[in-house]
Design a protein around this motif. Structure first.
Motif, PDB file in Angstrom:
ATOM      1  N   PHE A   1     -70.132  55.785  68.294  1.00  0.00           N
ATOM      2  CA  PHE A   1     -70.068  54.472  67.333  1.00  0.00           C
ATOM      3  C   PHE A   1     -69.826  55.162  65.899  1.00  0.00           C
ATOM      4  O   PHE A   1     -70.487  56.204  65.350  1.00  0.00           O
ATOM      5  CB  PHE A   1     -71.412  53.806  67.266  1.00  0.00           C
ATOM      6  N   TRP A   2     -68.787  54.485  65.337  1.00  0.00           N
ATOM      7  CA  TRP A   2     -68.355  55.023  64.063  1.00  0.00           C
ATOM      8  C   TRP A   2     -69.415  55.019  63.082  1.00  0.00           C
ATOM      9  O   TRP A   2     -69.259  55.485  62.049  1.00  0.00           O
ATOM     10  CB  TRP A   2     -67.015  54.614  63.556  1.00  0.00           C
ATOM     11  N   GLY A   3     -70.388  54.120  63.086  1.00  0.00           N
ATOM     12  CA  GLY A   3     -71.244  53.968  62.117  1.00  0.00           C
ATOM     13  C   GLY A   3     -72.444  54.987  62.036  1.00  0.00           C
ATOM     14  O   GLY A   3     -72.431  55.358  60.483  1.00  0.00           O
ATOM     15  N   ALA A   4     -72.524  55.670  62.960  1.00  0.00           N
ATOM     16  CA  ALA A   4     -73.542  56.883  62.678  1.00  0.00           C
ATOM     17  C   ALA A   4     -72.842  57.912  62.201  1.00  0.00           C
ATOM     18  O   ALA A   4     -73.386  58.594  61.304  1.00  0.00           O
ATOM     19  CB  ALA A   4     -74.160  57.273  64.054  1.00  0.00           C
ATOM     20  N   SER A   5     -71.615  58.316  62.369  1.00  0.00           N
ATOM     21  CA  SER A   5     -70.908  59.405  62.137  1.00  0.00           C
ATOM     22  C   SER A   5     -70.336  59.080  60.439  1.00  0.00           C
ATOM     23  O   SER A   5     -70.578  59.918  59.891  1.00  0.00           O
ATOM     24  CB  SER A   5     -69.538  59.621  62.737  1.00  0.00           C
TER      25      SER A   5
ATOM     26  N   TRP B   1     -72.836  55.195  49.266  1.00  0.00           N
ATOM     27  CA  TRP B   1     -73.841  54.315  49.794  1.00  0.00           C
ATOM     28  C   TRP B   1     -73.449  53.398  50.734  1.00  0.00           C
ATOM     29  O   TRP B   1     -72.056  53.035  50.893  1.00  0.00           O
ATOM     30  CB  TRP B   1     -74.410  53.446  48.480  1.00  0.00           C
ATOM     31  N   MET B   2     -74.306  53.084  51.811  1.00  0.00           N
ATOM     32  CA  MET B   2     -73.600  52.353  53.128  1.00  0.00           C
ATOM     33  C   MET B   2     -73.928  51.086  52.764  1.00  0.00           C
ATOM     34  O   MET B   2     -75.018  50.376  52.323  1.00  0.00           O
ATOM     35  CB  MET B   2     -74.507  52.988  54.261  1.00  0.00           C
ATOM     36  N   ASP B   3     -73.052  50.110  53.483  1.00  0.00           N
ATOM     37  CA  ASP B   3     -73.277  48.742  53.389  1.00  0.00           C
ATOM     38  C   ASP B   3     -73.597  48.257  54.786  1.00  0.00           C
ATOM     39  O   ASP B   3     -73.662  48.992  55.503  1.00  0.00           O
ATOM     40  CB  ASP B   3     -72.242  47.866  52.750  1.00  0.00           C
ATOM     41  N   SER B   4     -74.222  46.896  54.631  1.00  0.00           N
ATOM     42  CA  SER B   4     -74.487  46.436  55.999  1.00  0.00           C
ATOM     43  C   SER B   4     -73.195  46.405  56.979  1.00  0.00           C
ATOM     44  O   SER B   4     -73.418  46.194  58.057  1.00  0.00           O
ATOM     45  CB  SER B   4     -75.170  45.215  55.966  1.00  0.00           C
ATOM     46  N   ASN B   5     -72.076  46.570  56.395  1.00  0.00           N
ATOM     47  CA  ASN B   5     -70.894  46.665  57.154  1.00  0.00           C
ATOM     48  C   ASN B   5     -70.623  47.826  57.901  1.00  0.00           C
ATOM     49  O   ASN B   5     -69.550  48.117  58.619  1.00  0.00           O
ATOM     50  CB  ASN B   5     -69.628  46.020  56.467  1.00  0.00           C
ATOM     51  N   ARG B   6     -71.622  48.812  57.604  1.00  0.00           N
ATOM     52  CA  ARG B   6     -71.512  50.328  58.108  1.00  0.00           C
ATOM     53  C   ARG B   6     -70.384  50.955  57.764  1.00  0.00           C
ATOM     54  O   ARG B   6     -69.766  51.970  58.330  1.00  0.00           O
ATOM     55  CB  ARG B   6     -71.324  50.284  59.925  1.00  0.00           C
ATOM     56  N   ARG B   7     -70.022  50.572  56.357  1.00  0.00           N
ATOM     57  CA  ARG B   7     -68.950  51.244  55.850  1.00  0.00           C
ATOM     58  C   ARG B   7     -69.481  51.932  54.751  1.00  0.00           C
ATOM     59  O   ARG B   7     -70.457  51.356  53.953  1.00  0.00           O
ATOM     60  CB  ARG B   7     -67.855  50.393  55.447  1.00  0.00           C
ATOM     61  N   CYS B   8     -68.984  53.297  54.182  1.00  0.00           N
ATOM     62  CA  CYS B   8     -69.470  54.049  52.925  1.00  0.00           C
ATOM     63  C   CYS B   8     -68.617  53.306  51.708  1.00  0.00           C
ATOM     64  O   CYS B   8     -67.382  53.091  52.039  1.00  0.00           O
ATOM     65  CB  CYS B   8     -69.206  55.548  53.160  1.00  0.00           C
ATOM     66  N   HIS B   9     -69.386  53.063  50.835  1.00  0.00           N
ATOM     67  CA  HIS B   9     -68.707  52.584  49.568  1.00  0.00           C
ATOM     68  C   HIS B   9     -69.202  53.655  48.279  1.00  0.00           C
ATOM     69  O   HIS B   9     -70.159  54.523  48.139  1.00  0.00           O
ATOM     70  CB  HIS B   9     -69.260  51.142  48.903  1.00  0.00           C
ATOM     71  N   ASP B  10     -68.495  53.633  47.185  1.00  0.00           N
ATOM     72  CA  ASP B  10     -68.515  54.267  45.742  1.00  0.00           C
ATOM     73  C   ASP B  10     -68.634  55.728  46.313  1.00  0.00           C
ATOM     74  O   ASP B  10     -69.360  56.380  45.637  1.00  0.00           O
ATOM     75  CB  ASP B  10     -69.845  53.808  44.963  1.00  0.00           C
ATOM     76  N   ILE B  11     -67.523  56.141  47.040  1.00  0.00           N
ATOM     77  CA  ILE B  11     -67.534  57.690  47.387  1.00  0.00           C
ATOM     78  C   ILE B  11     -67.025  58.584  46.475  1.00  0.00           C
ATOM     79  O   ILE B  11     -65.996  58.278  45.849  1.00  0.00           O
ATOM     80  CB  ILE B  11     -66.651  57.723  48.626  1.00  0.00           C
ATOM     81  N   PRO B  12     -67.773  59.553  45.618  1.00  0.00           N
ATOM     82  CA  PRO B  12     -67.196  60.128  44.645  1.00  0.00           C
ATOM     83  C   PRO B  12     -66.199  61.286  44.943  1.00  0.00           C
ATOM     84  O   PRO B  12     -65.473  61.661  44.220  1.00  0.00           O
ATOM     85  CB  PRO B  12     -68.506  60.983  43.848  1.00  0.00           C
ATOM     86  N   ASN B  13     -66.157  61.764  46.153  1.00  0.00           N
ATOM     87  CA  ASN B  13     -65.367  62.822  46.624  1.00  0.00           C
ATOM     88  C   ASN B  13     -64.722  62.362  47.822  1.00  0.00           C
ATOM     89  O   ASN B  13     -65.282  62.661  48.979  1.00  0.00           O
ATOM     90  CB  ASN B  13     -65.798  64.174  46.664  1.00  0.00           C
TER      91      ASN B  13
ATOM     92  N   ASP C   1     -64.296  67.590  60.705  1.00  0.00           N
ATOM     93  CA  ASP C   1     -64.944  68.822  60.838  1.00  0.00           C
ATOM     94  C   ASP C   1     -66.219  68.578  61.879  1.00  0.00           C
ATOM     95  O   ASP C   1     -66.251  69.304  62.998  1.00  0.00           O
ATOM     96  CB  ASP C   1     -65.789  69.452  59.678  1.00  0.00           C
ATOM     97  N   LYS C   2     -67.129  67.593  61.471  1.00  0.00           N
ATOM     98  CA  LYS C   2     -68.374  67.548  62.081  1.00  0.00           C
ATOM     99  C   LYS C   2     -68.060  66.510  63.447  1.00  0.00           C
ATOM    100  O   LYS C   2     -68.699  66.764  64.533  1.00  0.00           O
ATOM    101  CB  LYS C   2     -69.249  66.879  61.145  1.00  0.00           C
ATOM    102  N   TRP C   3     -67.203  65.478  63.184  1.00  0.00           N
ATOM    103  CA  TRP C   3     -67.082  64.562  64.347  1.00  0.00           C
ATOM    104  C   TRP C   3     -65.743  64.382  65.036  1.00  0.00           C
ATOM    105  O   TRP C   3     -65.643  63.588  65.753  1.00  0.00           O
ATOM    106  CB  TRP C   3     -67.478  62.949  63.969  1.00  0.00           C
ATOM    107  N   HIS C   4     -64.925  65.300  64.473  1.00  0.00           N
ATOM    108  CA  HIS C   4     -63.377  65.298  65.112  1.00  0.00           C
ATOM    109  C   HIS C   4     -62.902  63.810  65.193  1.00  0.00           C
ATOM    110  O   HIS C   4     -62.330  63.557  65.948  1.00  0.00           O
ATOM    111  CB  HIS C   4     -63.505  66.032  66.489  1.00  0.00           C
ATOM    112  N   SER C   5     -62.773  63.282  63.988  1.00  0.00           N
ATOM    113  CA  SER C   5     -62.331  62.111  63.699  1.00  0.00           C
ATOM    114  C   SER C   5     -60.575  62.140  63.511  1.00  0.00           C
ATOM    115  O   SER C   5     -60.203  63.160  63.460  1.00  0.00           O
ATOM    116  CB  SER C   5     -62.889  61.227  62.607  1.00  0.00           C
TER     117      SER C   5
ATOM    118  N   TRP D   1     -64.681  54.650  56.375  1.00  0.00           N
ATOM    119  CA  TRP D   1     -65.568  55.152  57.676  1.00  0.00           C
ATOM    120  C   TRP D   1     -64.633  56.230  58.497  1.00  0.00           C
ATOM    121  O   TRP D   1     -63.591  56.487  58.141  1.00  0.00           O
ATOM    122  CB  TRP D   1     -65.764  53.878  58.571  1.00  0.00           C
ATOM    123  N   CYS D   2     -65.500  56.806  59.315  1.00  0.00           N
ATOM    124  CA  CYS D   2     -65.023  58.076  60.148  1.00  0.00           C
ATOM    125  C   CYS D   2     -64.147  57.208  61.308  1.00  0.00           C
ATOM    126  O   CYS D   2     -64.839  56.481  61.941  1.00  0.00           O
ATOM    127  CB  CYS D   2     -66.059  58.657  60.679  1.00  0.00           C
TER     128      CYS D   2
END
Length: 83
Positions: A37-41, A49-61, A71-75, A28-29
């Protein structure tokens, strides 16, 4: 005997229901400054792909994902964070 079969069935159903829930982990960001809210970013940067836990899974990069968060959200992420 009937009662024990009902209990066994309930146990098996609950075990399947637990497995069908959100996956542990994911990325997550972290602490985005441009979004409360970190879910939208995370959703906007997720290239997996996003899971119901608002985290990104299987990120290829991972680096591209975290660079987007930075860059986009200044995380508070680093491009070298692990997925």
């Amino acid at each position: 005997m009937h009662k024990s079969l009902v209990l066994l069935g309930a146990f098996l159903f609950s075990a399947v229901a637990v497995q069908a829930g959100p996956l542990p982990g994911g990325s997550w960001c972290n602490k985005p400054k441009n979004e409360p809210f970190w879910g939208a970013s995370t959703t906007s940067c997720c290239n997996g792909w996003m899971d119901s836990n608002r985290r990104c899974h299987d990120i290829p990069n991972c680096q591209a994902f975290y660079t987007c968060c930075i860059d986009k959200w200044h995380s508070a992420n680093k491009p070298t964070d692990s997925c």
